[in-house]
Design a protein around this motif. Structure first.
Motif, PDB file in Angstrom:
ATOM      1  N   GLY A  10      -5.121   3.120 -11.854  1.00 46.94           N
ATOM      2  CA  GLY A  10      -4.693   3.392 -10.486  1.00 46.94           C
ATOM      3  C   GLY A  10      -3.780   4.591 -10.427  1.00 46.94           C
TER       4      GLY A  10
ATOM      5  N   GLY B 246       1.205   2.059  -9.376  1.00 50.68           N
ATOM      6  CA  GLY B 246       0.704   1.402  -8.173  1.00 50.68           C
ATOM      7  C   GLY B 246       1.165  -0.034  -8.091  1.00 50.68           C
TER       8      GLY B 246
ATOM      9  N   GLU C  98      -2.431  -1.557  -3.171  1.00 57.50           N
ATOM     10  CA  GLU C  98      -3.510  -0.605  -2.929  1.00 57.50           C
ATOM     11  C   GLU C  98      -4.057  -0.771  -1.525  1.00 57.50           C
ATOM     12  OE1 GLU C  98      -7.688  -2.275  -4.554  1.00 57.50           O
ATOM     13  OE2 GLU C  98      -6.219  -1.991  -6.139  1.00 57.50           O
TER      14      GLU C  98
ATOM     15  N   THR D 299      -1.486   2.811  -4.228  1.00 57.34           N
ATOM     16  CA  THR D 299      -2.734   3.329  -4.783  1.00 57.34           C
ATOM     17  C   THR D 299      -3.738   3.556  -3.663  1.00 57.34           C
ATOM     18  OG1 THR D 299      -2.338   2.158  -6.852  1.00 57.34           O
ATOM     19  CG2 THR D 299      -4.588   2.893  -6.437  1.00 57.34           C
TER      20      THR D 299
ATOM     21  N   THR E  23      -9.289  -0.721  -6.784  1.00 58.57           N
ATOM     22  CA  THR E  23      -9.381  -1.037  -8.200  1.00 58.57           C
ATOM     23  C   THR E  23      -9.801  -2.486  -8.384  1.00 58.57           C
ATOM     24  OG1 THR E  23      -7.118  -1.866  -8.521  1.00 58.57           O
ATOM     25  CG2 THR E  23      -7.434   0.543  -8.572  1.00 58.57           C
TER      26      THR E  23
ATOM     27  N   ARG F  93      -7.317  -5.611  -7.473  1.00 56.79           N
ATOM     28  CA  ARG F  93      -7.134  -6.328  -6.216  1.00 56.79           C
ATOM     29  C   ARG F  93      -7.648  -7.761  -6.315  1.00 56.79           C
ATOM     30  NH1 ARG F  93     -11.700  -3.239  -5.577  1.00 56.79           N
ATOM     31  NH2 ARG F  93     -13.424  -4.023  -4.296  1.00 56.79           N
TER      32      ARG F  93
ATOM     33  N   ARG G 111      -0.857  -0.943 -11.238  1.00 56.70           N
ATOM     34  CA  ARG G 111      -1.950   0.008 -11.466  1.00 56.70           C
ATOM     35  C   ARG G 111      -1.353   1.299 -12.021  1.00 56.70           C
ATOM     36  NH1 ARG G 111      -1.867  -3.146  -7.290  1.00 56.70           N
ATOM     37  NH2 ARG G 111      -3.727  -4.285  -6.602  1.00 56.70           N
TER      38      ARG G 111
END
Length: 473
Positions: free
Chosen positions: A206, A225, A228, A415, A419, A422, A433
């Motif tokens: 991330g 991160g 996100e 982020t 990714t 999550r 991240r």
């Protein structure tokens, strides 16, 4: 593990084209099997030390979940993540989006995977100098994210060769369909839940060690991160009767689709600053030189003005403060002399915290109203919760960064991309991240584009970082 062996392992991984496709159609499962075999060959100690689970019921069935037993089996484990799959190197050479086979004009050829502007073959794994004169490994996945996958495995292999045993269990989750939002990461998280695993830390890709990441900041930023954006895919569809291109009708399907796309582009979502972005900027302000220091300090107390300024500084800062839209796939007529009876486009939407996928769909439908274009929802994932920025998990990341990458400033970060993390954050709070790889602005722009590459010295630094994390964890 010798440095040359790490480079060779990444080269070998890049040369295996583990390209994932939506719905697994066209995905070569054999390429993933070949990558698994290569990982076993390059990292034998790791594979002997770990209990290995292949997530055979998820996607193409090539997700990997490895457990490295620790001395304290009752302690809270560490989870390190990376994904095996990559995006294509260029426009598909044989078919267009949505299964339409385009007809090329006479005398023209479609681009292939190896001639789309790459200085080195995208699946060649070549070692050649970068813009700074440093040796680098070139190819698809070097940054996203076979570089971190290899660095994680190399760190564990190095520690095992030295007789190291982790204090707590370490789990490695290597998904096979992250690039197409596939199910393997969710299956891995579900398997850990089934086994009553309660991680002290989950670390996915991330953030990165970003150079030239923010105006007025000369130091590289280790952006970690802690949350996100949401991910939303929409399909815009315009239909018509079609017909011969020699007798066109006005306001045909393609024209209406174009109007809808222009309307979305002309009306961006309103800007707003999430709390984590305010904290990031307050951390950065003291590192700026006057008068930027005073300006940023002034703005962080005035969120509306701050959002307006960041929205105008460039695409990276604008993405920090608003839900973004990008048209990524287009399809029209099946032949150059035919009018489209169906024209369509995919809109990739990244939803900032404080908004929802439902509100984003409603806004886009309002924007395209009157164009004669329908909006269909393909998939949706809400913005993630925020991981703690205080406590042992976050402190472990920042202290490891300070020890191995002392010039990088650790900062919490939202982020922008989606990714696999999550899916884990649906179960656990401490999901972060961060990829400990230095990336210039040029390298960040190569993600999902041409000339993706990683400097050899930065690859070795990433191995050092994961080694330190595993030792301290």
């Amino acid at each position: 593990m010798e440095p040359a062996q790490v480079v060779a392992a990444l080269q070998a991984a890049v040369r295996i084209p583990t390209v994932s496709h939506v719905g697994d159609a066209g995905t070569d499962a054999g390429a993933f099997d070949a990558l698994h075999a290569e990982l076993r060959r390059r990292f034998p100690l790791l594979h002997r030390a770990c209990e290995i689970t292949t997530l055979s019921d998820a996607g193409i069935g090539r997700g990997l979940l490895l457990r490295w037993p620790g001395a304290d089996t009752g302690g809270r484990p560490l989870v390190l993540m990376a994904h095996q799959d990559v995006v294509p190197a260029s426009h598909p050479p044989a078919s267009g989006p949505f299964g339409v086979n385009p007809t090329a004009e006479p005398g023209t050829e479609l681009r292939t995977e190896t001639d789309a502007g790459w200085r080195h073959p995208p699946f060649g794994g070549d070692v050649a100098v970068d813009a700074n004169g440093r040796d680098a490994v070139w190819g698809r996945g070097t940054l996203d994210c076979k570089g971190s996958l290899i660095a994680i495995c190399a760190a564990a292999e190095r520690l095992l060769a030295g007789g190291f045993s982790p204090r707590r269990d370490v789990w490695f989750s290597f998904g096979c369909d992250e690039e197409v939002a596939g199910p393997s990461a969710a299956a891995a998280a579900a398997e850990l839940v089934r086994r009553n695993v309660d991680p002290v830390l989950v670390l996915d890709e991330g953030g990165a060690v970003a150079e030239q990441a923010f105006p007025g900041i000369g130091d590289p930023l280790a952006v970690i991160g802690v949350a996100e954006k949401g991910l939303l895919s929409l399909l815009l569809v315009a239909t018509d009767a079609g017909g011969h291109a020699s007798t066109p009708t006005r306001n045909a399907a393609v024209a209406r689709l174009a109007k809808a796309i222009v309307a979305i582009d002309a009306r961006p979502f309103p800007a707003g600053v999430p709390p984590i972005t305010v904290r990031l900027l307050r951390t950065l302000a003291p590192r700026m030189k006057p008068p930027l220091r005073q300006v940023l300090s002034f703005l962080t107390g005035r969120p509306r003005l701050l959002a307006a300024v960041l929205a105008r500084l460039g695409p990276e800062t604008a993405a920090m403060v608003r839900t973004t839209t990008s048209v990524t796939m287009l399809s029209g007529a099946p032949a150059p002399n035919a009018m489209a009876d169906r024209a369509q486009a995919v809109v990739n939407v990244r939803v900032r915290p404080g908004e929802s996928t439902a509100s984003a769909v409603q806004r886009i439908r309002r924007v395209v109203k009157g164009t004669g274009v329908a909006v269909q929802e393909l998939s949706a994932s809400e913005p993630s919760p925020q991981a703690p920025t205080a406590g042992p998990a976050f402190e472990l990341l920042t202290s490891t960064t300070a020890a191995v990458l002392p010039d990088a400033v650790p900062v919490p970060y939202l982020t922008m991309a989606a990714t696999d993390g999550r899916f884990f954050q649906q179960h656990w709070d401490q999901v972060y991240r961060f990829t400990p790889i230095r990336m210039s602005r040029q390298q960040r722009q190569s993600l999902h584009a041409a000339d993706e590459h990683i400097a050899v010295e930065d690859l070795h630094a990433a191995v050092d970082w994961y080694t330190a994390l595993l030792r301290a964890g």
